[in-house]
Design a protein around this motif. Structure first.
Motif, PDB file in Angstrom:
ATOM      1  N   GLY A 465      26.789  22.005  37.508  1.00 51.90           N
ATOM      2  CA  GLY A 465      27.926  22.589  36.805  1.00 51.90           C
ATOM      3  C   GLY A 465      27.573  22.863  35.354  1.00 51.90           C
ATOM      4  N   ALA A 466      28.586  22.964  34.501  1.00 53.50           N
ATOM      5  CA  ALA A 466      28.372  23.176  33.072  1.00 53.50           C
ATOM      6  C   ALA A 466      28.420  21.832  32.343  1.00 53.50           C
ATOM      7  CB  ALA A 466      29.433  24.108  32.507  1.00 53.50           C
ATOM      8  N   VAL A 467      27.694  21.747  31.241  1.00 55.05           N
ATOM      9  CA  VAL A 467      27.668  20.534  30.422  1.00 55.05           C
ATOM     10  C   VAL A 467      27.973  20.914  28.980  1.00 55.05           C
ATOM     11  CG1 VAL A 467      26.254  18.637  29.527  1.00 55.05           C
ATOM     12  CG2 VAL A 467      25.974  19.380  31.897  1.00 55.05           C
ATOM     13  N   VAL A 468      28.886  20.159  28.362  1.00 52.60           N
ATOM     14  CA  VAL A 468      29.141  20.285  26.927  1.00 52.60           C
ATOM     15  C   VAL A 468      28.819  18.935  26.312  1.00 52.60           C
ATOM     16  CG1 VAL A 468      30.814  20.843  25.136  1.00 52.60           C
ATOM     17  CG2 VAL A 468      30.979  21.953  27.365  1.00 52.60           C
ATOM     18  N   LEU A 469      27.881  18.910  25.371  1.00 58.54           N
ATOM     19  CA  LEU A 469      27.345  17.657  24.855  1.00 58.54           C
ATOM     20  C   LEU A 469      27.441  17.607  23.336  1.00 58.54           C
ATOM     21  CD1 LEU A 469      25.624  15.026  25.265  1.00 58.54           C
ATOM     22  CD2 LEU A 469      23.603  16.488  25.090  1.00 58.54           C
ATOM     23  N   VAL A 470      28.141  16.588  22.832  1.00 62.27           N
ATOM     24  CA  VAL A 470      28.142  16.291  21.393  1.00 62.27           C
ATOM     25  C   VAL A 470      27.348  15.007  21.206  1.00 62.27           C
ATOM     26  CG1 VAL A 470      29.530  15.674  19.389  1.00 62.27           C
ATOM     27  CG2 VAL A 470      30.372  17.398  20.983  1.00 62.27           C
ATOM     28  N   THR A 471      26.269  15.061  20.434  1.00 57.54           N
ATOM     29  CA  THR A 471      25.452  13.871  20.225  1.00 57.54           C
ATOM     30  C   THR A 471      24.648  14.016  18.939  1.00 57.54           C
ATOM     31  OG1 THR A 471      23.730  12.431  21.159  1.00 57.54           O
ATOM     32  CG2 THR A 471      23.525  14.786  21.605  1.00 57.54           C
ATOM     33  N   HIS A 472      24.330  12.864  18.326  1.00 57.94           N
ATOM     34  CA  HIS A 472      23.423  12.873  17.178  1.00 57.94           C
ATOM     35  C   HIS A 472      21.992  12.577  17.611  1.00 57.94           C
ATOM     36  CE1 HIS A 472      24.758   8.559  17.377  1.00 57.94           C
ATOM     37  NE2 HIS A 472      23.452   8.390  17.309  1.00 57.94           N
ATOM     38  N   ASP A 473      21.769  12.421  18.918  1.00 54.59           N
ATOM     39  CA  ASP A 473      20.442  12.108  19.450  1.00 54.59           C
ATOM     40  C   ASP A 473      19.682  13.418  19.677  1.00 54.59           C
ATOM     41  OD1 ASP A 473      18.255  11.495  21.180  1.00 54.59           O
ATOM     42  OD2 ASP A 473      19.256   9.637  21.773  1.00 54.59           O
ATOM     43  N   ARG A 474      18.761  13.735  18.765  1.00 56.44           N
ATOM     44  CA  ARG A 474      18.037  15.010  18.856  1.00 56.44           C
ATOM     45  C   ARG A 474      17.147  15.072  20.085  1.00 56.44           C
ATOM     46  NH1 ARG A 474      15.493  13.955  13.305  1.00 56.44           N
ATOM     47  NH2 ARG A 474      16.188  11.882  13.975  1.00 56.44           N
ATOM     48  N   PHE A 475      16.605  13.926  20.509  1.00 56.77           N
ATOM     49  CA  PHE A 475      15.771  13.915  21.712  1.00 56.77           C
ATOM     50  C   PHE A 475      16.595  14.357  22.921  1.00 56.77           C
ATOM     51  CE2 PHE A 475      13.522  12.305  25.327  1.00 56.77           C
ATOM     52  CZ  PHE A 475      12.176  12.312  24.981  1.00 56.77           C
ATOM     53  N   LEU A 476      17.801  13.811  23.060  1.00 54.20           N
ATOM     54  CA  LEU A 476      18.658  14.186  24.182  1.00 54.20           C
ATOM     55  C   LEU A 476      19.074  15.653  24.083  1.00 54.20           C
ATOM     56  CD1 LEU A 476      20.034  12.919  26.706  1.00 54.20           C
ATOM     57  CD2 LEU A 476      22.082  12.653  25.330  1.00 54.20           C
ATOM     58  N   LEU A 477      19.374  16.123  22.876  1.00 51.45           N
ATOM     59  CA  LEU A 477      19.707  17.538  22.701  1.00 51.45           C
ATOM     60  C   LEU A 477      18.566  18.428  23.174  1.00 51.45           C
ATOM     61  CD1 LEU A 477      21.482  17.941  19.230  1.00 51.45           C
ATOM     62  CD2 LEU A 477      22.426  18.510  21.469  1.00 51.45           C
ATOM     63  N   ASP A 478      17.346  18.119  22.732  1.00 50.38           N
ATOM     64  CA  ASP A 478      16.200  18.928  23.127  1.00 50.38           C
ATOM     65  C   ASP A 478      15.956  18.862  24.626  1.00 50.38           C
ATOM     66  OD1 ASP A 478      15.760  19.769  20.566  1.00 50.38           O
ATOM     67  OD2 ASP A 478      14.058  18.453  20.169  1.00 50.38           O
ATOM     68  N   GLN A 479      16.210  17.699  25.213  1.00 44.81           N
ATOM     69  CA  GLN A 479      15.983  17.512  26.645  1.00 44.81           C
ATOM     70  C   GLN A 479      17.015  18.253  27.489  1.00 44.81           C
ATOM     71  OE1 GLN A 479      16.421  13.433  27.900  1.00 44.81           O
ATOM     72  NE2 GLN A 479      15.465  13.750  29.884  1.00 44.81           N
ATOM     73  N   VAL A 480      18.267  18.267  27.035  1.00 42.74           N
ATOM     74  CA  VAL A 480      19.372  18.721  27.888  1.00 42.74           C
ATOM     75  C   VAL A 480      19.859  20.132  27.551  1.00 42.74           C
ATOM     76  CG1 VAL A 480      21.791  18.290  28.499  1.00 42.74           C
ATOM     77  CG2 VAL A 480      20.160  16.385  28.376  1.00 42.74           C
ATOM     78  N   ALA A 481      20.093  20.425  26.269  1.00 42.11           N
ATOM     79  CA  ALA A 481      20.824  21.641  25.892  1.00 42.11           C
ATOM     80  C   ALA A 481      19.995  22.909  26.122  1.00 42.11           C
ATOM     81  CB  ALA A 481      21.265  21.560  24.440  1.00 42.11           C
ATOM     82  N   THR A 482      20.588  23.884  26.781  1.00 40.74           N
ATOM     83  CA  THR A 482      19.962  25.199  26.917  1.00 40.74           C
ATOM     84  C   THR A 482      20.299  26.086  25.724  1.00 40.74           C
ATOM     85  OG1 THR A 482      21.866  25.990  28.216  1.00 40.74           O
ATOM     86  CG2 THR A 482      19.986  25.120  29.432  1.00 40.74           C
ATOM     87  N   GLU A 483      21.304  25.699  24.949  1.00 34.31           N
ATOM     88  CA  GLU A 483      21.688  26.423  23.736  1.00 34.31           C
ATOM     89  C   GLU A 483      22.521  25.501  22.852  1.00 34.31           C
ATOM     90  OE1 GLU A 483      23.931  29.712  25.496  1.00 34.31           O
ATOM     91  OE2 GLU A 483      23.982  28.340  27.195  1.00 34.31           O
ATOM     92  N   ILE A 484      22.575  25.823  21.581  1.00 30.22           N
ATOM     93  CA  ILE A 484      23.278  25.007  20.602  1.00 30.22           C
ATOM     94  C   ILE A 484      24.408  25.834  19.991  1.00 30.22           C
ATOM     95  CG2 ILE A 484      23.112  23.815  18.381  1.00 30.22           C
ATOM     96  CD1 ILE A 484      21.687  22.313  20.571  1.00 30.22           C
ATOM     97  N   LEU A 485      25.592  25.257  19.973  1.00 30.49           N
ATOM     98  CA  LEU A 485      26.731  25.859  19.290  1.00 30.49           C
ATOM     99  C   LEU A 485      26.895  25.092  17.976  1.00 30.49           C
ATOM    100  CD1 LEU A 485      28.661  28.139  19.990  1.00 30.49           C
ATOM    101  CD2 LEU A 485      30.280  26.470  20.834  1.00 30.49           C
ATOM    102  N   GLY A 486      26.546  25.755  16.884  1.00 26.91           N
ATOM    103  CA  GLY A 486      26.524  25.095  15.590  1.00 26.91           C
ATOM    104  C   GLY A 486      27.762  25.349  14.772  1.00 26.91           C
ATOM    105  N   LEU A 487      28.463  24.261  14.398  1.00 25.01           N
ATOM    106  CA  LEU A 487      29.631  24.366  13.525  1.00 25.01           C
ATOM    107  C   LEU A 487      29.126  24.271  12.093  1.00 25.01           C
ATOM    108  CD1 LEU A 487      30.720  23.503  16.349  1.00 25.01           C
ATOM    109  CD2 LEU A 487      32.606  22.396  15.146  1.00 25.01           C
ATOM    110  N   MET A 488      29.382  25.320  11.316  1.00 26.77           N
ATOM    111  CA  MET A 488      28.737  25.460  10.020  1.00 26.77           C
ATOM    112  C   MET A 488      29.481  24.757   8.894  1.00 26.77           C
ATOM    113  SD  MET A 488      26.312  27.014  11.357  1.00 26.77           S
ATOM    114  CE  MET A 488      25.274  27.319   9.933  1.00 26.77           C
ATOM    115  N   GLY A 489      30.654  24.186   9.193  1.00 30.65           N
ATOM    116  CA  GLY A 489      31.376  23.423   8.182  1.00 30.65           C
ATOM    117  C   GLY A 489      32.395  24.231   7.410  1.00 30.65           C
ATOM    118  N   ASP A 490      32.413  25.562   7.609  1.00 32.79           N
ATOM    119  CA  ASP A 490      33.383  26.426   6.919  1.00 32.79           C
ATOM    120  C   ASP A 490      34.319  27.119   7.899  1.00 32.79           C
ATOM    121  OD1 ASP A 490      31.651  28.132   8.159  1.00 32.79           O
ATOM    122  OD2 ASP A 490      31.104  29.284   6.363  1.00 32.79           O
TER     123      ASP A 490
END
Length: 605
Positions: A465-490
């Motif tokens: 299925g689809a996965v939406v992942l919020v994490t501060h673990d960069r290793f897990l992000l690199d392992q799992v995410a096919t793309e990154i949705l970046g919130l720029m703070g503004d």
């Protein structure tokens, strides 16, 4: 040679009737940057509290060198009611009888290092990440010789983790920290200590970065396995001699019998340690519904304000099967708000959020609100019977508990008595019983040990299925995410290929748009505004086949990613380079196929 800052000699500690460690001996030297790792329940936090003097060992001694100044940062920080940032720091300096000028200089320096903008801000209004920074500031302001930090990256956002990484890398004091964040460990540790009964002496320490530790640990276990095999051969010969009816009438025979008994005992201990080295890990495998609806959740032009502040502006996003989206951004940028908009817990102020009919969303909440801490573990796992049903098959609750590394004697235990890592595994066990179209995971890595994180990552990469992942673990992000949705703070949201690309974009200030230039909407699925021709017959045939090609391409990505986690590959530079190149090529193929799919879908009439 100066003595260690702290020395543990033959330290023994048990929790209830369960031993944590027995006869543990090691020390921390001046200016040493050390990390403490180990499986959940091995006693890492307890060991830090013993060194900090907050607990007493059952046996052995913990000795601080005379005059050593020690600071301790616990997992969960606490501050006085109605305290301010400045007040917390001043209170920390009270025991040192500094004059006003010196106190003010230290406070100014620490506020700048920790990047606090408002010294008068009430601690009650600080986010979890800023509370963690304040706890570290409170420890740093006393100018310690040794700082103890228990899971300091918990509650920090990715930018906070990067800040802490830089701060500790340049630290002029010694520290011993507990962390399961593999990139963080790689970047800050110069010595890694693994607390684990699989080793002789209860721990294994290796100089160097985390990657050096992994290589040396593998060599250690290979030697220990060879030692077991060699000792087993000797024991077989001695047992055969004993079976022949050797009589203990001579001093020599008595000595050999005693030696044989000692060898048998040594072999038993070695076998136990080697079994622990290959210990079970939690059996995580989320249940996918099998649904292949191309547009499970669609956000179009979504905006949201909270407390009079615009959090999100003009966000477009589409969640589809096999898409694994990592959401990153600074604390307060709106990550949790975006999750709640996707799941329907919040309504947008502008734009639309459309969910497919009967959508099955399974969510992991970082506060673990999905578990009732007043229940026993047995009732939390299976409230109404002694059986759970996983993928249509019944299983006794004790077997299900064992899959998540819970012991039989823990079933009647209250959930509130479980450790943070055990509570996280409990929540995972409950969520895995629910078939899902979409997994929404908000900081799932907190308190999980590294072997469990490895299994979690593998499970998410194979989820259909689809996965939406919020994490501060960069290793897990690199392992799992096919793309990154970046919130720029503004309020803006942008699509990135990986975290490194997002980080580079955050480092470059965005140029203000001209009067004639409308800011582009962020999108996981690029929007199509221009008129495009209808599909040809060949393109319709291509669209019908492309979903299968995407699945094949993603399976190729998963195969390469499994290779990257294989010790036989990571130890061989040529194989590692081949696997890395293969994974990158496979990811590019997936991205190309998705882009083509989206283009064809946009022209379908």
């Amino acid at each position: 040679m100066a003595s260690p800052l702290v020395s543990c000699q033959s330290v023994t500690k048990a929790f209830a009737a369960r031993p944590l460690f027995d006869g543990l001996s090691f020390g921390i030297e001046e200016n040493e940057h050390a990390a403490l790792i180990g499986p959940n329940g091995s006693g890492k936090s307890t060991l830090l509290r013993l060194i900090a003097g907050l607990e007493k060992p059952d046996g052995g001694t913990v000795v601080l060198r005379k005059g050593v100044r020690l600071a301790y940062v616990p997992q969960e920080e606490s501050f006085p009611n109605d305290a301010t940032v400045e007040g917390v720091l001043r209170d920390a300096l009270t025991p040192f009888s500094l004059d006003d000028t010196e106190s003010e200089l230290r406070i100014e320096r620490i506020l700048e290092e920790m990047r606090f903008a408002d010294r008068g801000q009430r601690t009650a209004t600080l986010s979890g990440g800023w509370r963690k920074r304040l706890a570290i500031a409170r420890a740093a302001i006393v100018e310690p010789d040794l700082m103890l930090l228990d899971e300091p990256t918990n509650h920090l956002d990715l930018e906070g983790v990067l800040w802490l990484e830089d701060y500790l890398t340049n630290a002029v004091f010694a520290f011993l920290l507990i962390s399961h964040d593999r990139y963080f460990l790689e970047n800050v540790a110069k010595r890694v200590i693994d607390l684990n009964p699989a080793y002789a002496g209860g721990f294994f320490a290796a100089e160097g970065a985390y990657s050096d530790f992994l290589e040396k640990r593998e060599e250690y276990f290979e030697r220990q396995n060879r030692e077991e095999q060699a000792l087993a051969s000797v024991v077989r010969r001695e047992v055969e001699w004993l079976k022949r009816g050797a009589k203990a009438r001579t001093t020599k025979a008595k000595g050999r019998i005693e030696q044989a008994e000692g060898l048998i005992s040594d072999l038993k201990e070695l076998k136990t340690r080697n079994t622990l080295a290959d210990r079970e890990v939690a059996g995580m495998d989320f249940s996918a519904s099998g649904r292949m609806t191309r547009e499970m959740i669609v956000l179009k032009g979504v905006g949201k304000s909270l407390g009079g502040r615009e959090i999100l502006r003009n966000v477009d996003a589409v969640l589809s099967p096999r898409r694994r989206v990592g959401i990153v951004g600074p604390n307060g940028a709106g990550k949790t708000t975006l999750l709640r908009l996707m799941t329907g817990e919040l309504l947008p102020d502008s734009g639309t959020v459309k969910q497919a009919a009967d959508l099955k969303i399974v969510r992991f909440d970082q506060n673990r609100t999905g578990i009732d801490r007043s229940l026993t573990l047995r009732d939390a796992l299976s409230p109404n019977s002694d059986t759970v049903v996983y993928r249509g098959n019944p299983m006794h609750v004790s077997g299900w508990a064992k899959r998540f590394l819970f012991r039989q004697d823990q079933l009647p235990q209250s959930v509130s008595a479980l450790s943070g890592g055990e509570q996280s595994r409990l929540l995972m066990a409950k969520l895995m019983l629910q078939p899902a179209d979409i997994l929404v995971l908000d900081e799932p890595t907190n308190d999980l040990d590294i072997p469990t994180l490895d299994i979690l990552g593998e499970s998410l990469t194979t989820f259909s299925g689809a996965v939406v992942l919020v994490t501060h673990d960069r290793f897990l992000l690199d392992q799992v995410a096919t793309e990154i949705l970046g919130l720029m703070g503004d309020g803006t949201v942008r699509l990135f290929a990986d975290f490194e690309q997002y980080e580079a974009a955050r480092a470059v200030p965005a140029a203000p748009p001209s009067v004639s230039q409308k800011p582009a909407a962020a999108s996981v699925k690029p929007g199509v505004t221009e008129s495009k021709p209808a599909l040809s017959t060949a393109e319709r045939r291509e669209l019908a086949q492309i979903e299968g090609k995407i699945l094949e391409a993603e399976e190729a990505v998963a195969r390469w990613e499994r290779s990257l986690a294989d010790p036989a590959v990571t130890r061989d530079p040529a194989k590692l380079q081949e696997a890395w190149t293969g994974a990158e090529t496979a990811r590019e193929a997936v991205a190309t196929l998705y882009a083509r799919w989206e283009e064809l879908e946009s022209r379908k009439t």
